[in-house]
Design a protein around this motif. Structure first.
Motif, PDB file in Angstrom:
ATOM      1  N   VAL A 433       0.695  -1.237  -0.093  1.00  0.00           N
ATOM      2  CA  VAL A 433       0.112   0.229  -0.234  1.00  0.00           C
ATOM      3  C   VAL A 433       0.964   1.075   0.033  1.00  0.00           C
ATOM      4  CG1 VAL A 433      -1.865   1.237   1.020  1.00  0.00           C
ATOM      5  CG2 VAL A 433      -1.535  -1.175   1.682  1.00  0.00           C
ATOM      6  N   ASP A 434       0.780   2.115  -1.111  1.00  0.00           N
ATOM      7  CA  ASP A 434       1.621   3.337  -1.196  1.00  0.00           C
ATOM      8  C   ASP A 434       1.087   4.055  -2.160  1.00  0.00           C
ATOM      9  OD1 ASP A 434       3.702   5.179  -1.237  1.00  0.00           O
ATOM     10  OD2 ASP A 434       5.113   3.882  -0.726  1.00  0.00           O
ATOM     11  N   ALA A 460      -5.322   3.491   1.727  1.00  0.00           N
ATOM     12  CA  ALA A 460      -5.768   2.463   2.743  1.00  0.00           C
ATOM     13  C   ALA A 460      -7.145   2.047   2.632  1.00  0.00           C
ATOM     14  CB  ALA A 460      -5.765   3.326   4.042  1.00  0.00           C
ATOM     15  N   GLU A 461      -8.063   2.750   1.998  1.00  0.00           N
ATOM     16  CA  GLU A 461      -9.445   2.505   1.859  1.00  0.00           C
ATOM     17  C   GLU A 461      -9.484   1.187   0.946  1.00  0.00           C
ATOM     18  OE1 GLU A 461      -8.230   5.556   1.733  1.00  0.00           O
ATOM     19  OE2 GLU A 461      -9.484   6.782   3.167  1.00  0.00           O
ATOM     20  N   ALA A 468     -10.178  -7.728   2.612  1.00  0.00           N
ATOM     21  CA  ALA A 468     -11.473  -8.318   2.790  1.00  0.00           C
ATOM     22  C   ALA A 468     -11.866  -9.388   1.616  1.00  0.00           C
ATOM     23  CB  ALA A 468     -12.580  -7.582   2.819  1.00  0.00           C
ATOM     24  N   ALA A 469     -11.499  -9.144   0.357  1.00  0.00           N
ATOM     25  CA  ALA A 469     -11.633  -9.909  -0.868  1.00  0.00           C
ATOM     26  C   ALA A 469     -10.686 -11.252  -0.754  1.00  0.00           C
ATOM     27  CB  ALA A 469     -11.521  -9.278  -1.942  1.00  0.00           C
ATOM     28  N   PRO A 482      -2.419  10.315   1.979  1.00  0.00           N
ATOM     29  CA  PRO A 482      -3.794  11.112   1.683  1.00  0.00           C
ATOM     30  C   PRO A 482      -4.943  10.339   2.281  1.00  0.00           C
ATOM     31  CG  PRO A 482      -3.113  10.850  -0.438  1.00  0.00           C
ATOM     32  CD  PRO A 482      -2.052  10.232   0.272  1.00  0.00           C
ATOM     33  N   GLY A 483      -5.839  10.963   2.921  1.00  0.00           N
ATOM     34  CA  GLY A 483      -7.253  10.077   3.341  1.00  0.00           C
ATOM     35  C   GLY A 483      -6.584   9.499   4.738  1.00  0.00           C
TER      36      GLY A 483
END
Ligand SMILES: Nc1ncnc2c1ncn2[C@@H]1O[C@H](COP(=O)(O)OP(=O)(O)OP(=O)(O)O)[C@@H](O)[C@H]1O
Ligand SMILES: [Mg+2]
Length: 549
Positions: A433-434, A460-461, A468-469, A482-483
């Motif tokens: 994740v980046d 991250a979202e 989950a998948a 961001p976020g």
């Protein structure tokens, strides 16, 4: 005789018949200040020599404490009390140094203090004899020119303060040592006598308990002796390290296990955050465990009931760091520079309630340095806890090429990733994740080159949806995004997953400050990798998390 000897105090102080001869003797002397102190250091007599040298009349000085004659720095360092303490234990104390006259001017004095005891050996007070050696000193100083004179004065002052500190430390140490050796001996002797008493033969004594107490105390004493021998061996350079490839986590866990009972008994919570992929060092496992155990036992010892001790083990680029922090009594800034000194303890013998010899940290420091590492202490001050951090160089496989042994005095520092045989990551699924496309791609490539399957997401979202998948084996996540940031992401993940099946996770950040690392670990990442990292580091960290090293 000066008016003082006729004072009521002095009369009470001197035994009747002695007074006359004392009068004559003392009165004839003008070259010396001769006066007496009570057992607490308050002035009770004053002769004309004292009047001449120090400038006080008897009326103004009797009843005052003798530390009035010392310069402020000497008073601050506790020197006057120390003089009395030595005089009372050894009978006599002699010293040369600066003293202060009534008008504030200084003179160079030779001082002798003798303890006065009555026929039953009780301390009555002290006789003090002071000679003014200013003239001699002046001649010495005149021989030197201005700048050098200043230097001489300064050097003298520093040397004196240092000598005072060393002398006090040695004295306190001997007092501490005898106290520490006697305490267990008391218990041993007491119980031995109890077990031999008639009640014992009649079964009125709990023999089993008695033997337990004796054994425990004998062991405590062995530890003291071992520490002393250990220190002298280490200081003399006679310690031999049995250097091996050591998984530091095992060592830390071993130390935690042996410290746990003490923590429990005291009601101090012992927490651990250990990075399972932290890796290896070249070292002597028993000695390293001794170091961590010492830090833990201090943390527990100096933390009151209800407090918390936390052990953190993490990999920081080419180092492994172990830190032991507590919420205990803390260390004042003035003492902090001395914690690693031999025999140094904040509490002097009179007020100490913690036991020990003040050797633990001196031993730790020597051992860590023998391993080519470093140790340091931090504290926010009194009452604000303390943190001790040990840094050791991370060892890669190459360090152990020759028969698995490395000479400790020549630690090999792995610099480049070449030549290192890296573990394969075959079949490991990694989610990266980046928000930075280049960073994502780089990580993905490195991982794929070593056999892993790497998927990438940019936020991250997205990561949460991906998890989950199709949950991966390892998560590597940037922190600043961001976020939702990397900390929030990890807290969300940890909150939703079962405790026994935690997703191995690596935090990636551009900031390598220790707060950032701690934050990452506390948020739930097992480990932390600072950007820029090299290929080998990334591969080793992932392999470590999957137990592939
Ligand atoms: N975690 C801590 N919190 C507060 N003070 C500490 C802590 N660790 C060490 N100190 C201070 O540093 C001193 C030296 O520590 P060190 O471990 O060398 O000696 P000790 O624990 O007093 O005795 P020993 O270790 O020989 O049994 C301690 O006496 C204490 O004053
Ligand atoms: Mg200790």
């Amino acid at each position: 005789m000066s008016s003082s000897s006729s004072s009521r105090d002095a009369k009470a102080f001197l035994v009747q018949g002695e007074e006359a001869s004392y009068r004559l003797l003392v009165e004839s002397v003008r070259e010396y200040a001769i006066f007496m102190l009570d057992a607490n250091g308050y002035i009770v007599t004053w002769n004309s020599g004292a009047e001449r040298i120090k400038g006080y009349q008897a009326e103004e000085i009797i009843g005052r404490h003798f530390s009035s004659f010392y310069p402020p720095d000497a008073v601050e360092s506790g020197w006057p009390d120390y003089e009395l303490q030595v005089a009372s234990t050894q009978g006599r104390f002699e010293d040369e140094g600066w003293r202060v006259r009534k008008d504030g001017s200084r003179f160079w004095a030779n001082v002798t203090i003798s303890a006065l005891r009555d026929e039953r050996g009780r301390l009555r007070g002290f006789a003090k004899l002071t000679r003014d050696l200013s003239e001699r000193k002046r001649v010495e100083m005149l021989a030197a020119d201005g700048a050098r004179r200043e230097q001489m004065l300064e050097a003298e002052r520093t040397a004196r303060i240092e000598a005072q500190r060393a002398a006090r430390m040695k004295d306190e140490f001997l007092a501490t040592l005898s106290h520490e050796l006697r305490t267990p001996l008391n218990a041993i002797l007491g119980w031995t006598q109890m077990l031999r008493s008639p009640q014992a033969t009649e079964g009125g004594v709990d023999v089993r308990h008695g033997l337990e107490v004796i054994e425990r105390n004998a062991r405590a004493q062995i530890k003291l002796v071992d520490d002393l021998l250990d220190l002298s061996r280490i200081m003399a350079g006679r310690v031999r390290l049995d250097v091996q490839r050591v998984a530091l986590i095992d060592v830390v866990q071993g130390a935690i296990e042996s410290a746990q009972p003490a923590a429990q008994a005291k009601g101090v919570r012992l927490e651990q955050v250990l990075d399972p992929g932290s890796g290896f060092v070249a070292g002597d496992p028993a000695r390293l465990q001794q170091v961590i155990w010492n830090l833990l036992s201090n943390a527990i010892k100096f933390t009151p009931r209800g407090g918390r001790v936390q052990v953190l083990l993490e990999r920081v680029n080419s180092h492994l760091e172990i830190s032991v922090s507590d919420t205990g009594i803390g260390i004042p800034a003035s003492f902090l520079p001395h914690v690693f000194d031999r025999f140094s303890q904040k509490d002097s013998t009179a007020s100490r309630g913690y036991g020990g010899l003040g050797l633990g940290l001196a031993i730790c420091k020597q051992l860590v340095e023998l391993h080519g590492g470093s140790i340091h202490a931090e504290s926010g001050g009194e009452g604000r806890g303390a943190t001790f951090t040990v840094k050791l160089t991370h060892a890669v496989a190459r360090d152990f090429d020759f028969s698995g042994r490395v000479h400790p005095t020549h630690p090999t520092h792995p610099t480049a990733a070449e030549n290192v045989r890296l573990p394969a990551l075959d079949g490991i699924r990694v989610l990266v994740v980046d928000d930075e496309p280049d960073a994502r791609e780089l990580i993905q490539r490195i991982l794929q080159n070593h056999g892993a399957t790497a998927s990438c997401v940019a936020s991250a979202e997205e990561a949460l949806r991906f998890l989950a998948a199709s949950p991966p084996d390892v998560l590597i996540s940037d922190i600043g995004m961001p976020g939702m940031d990397g900390y929030q992401l990890m807290r969300k993940i940890r909150a939703d997953e079962p405790r026994d099946r935690r997703l191995p996770a690596v935090a990636l950040t551009a900031f390598a400050r220790s707060e950032d690392r701690k934050r990452a670990i506390l948020a739930g990442y097992q480990t932390h990798l600072a950007k820029p990292f090299d290929t080998a580091e990334l591969v080793l960290v992932v392999a470590g998390l999957m137990n592939r090293t």
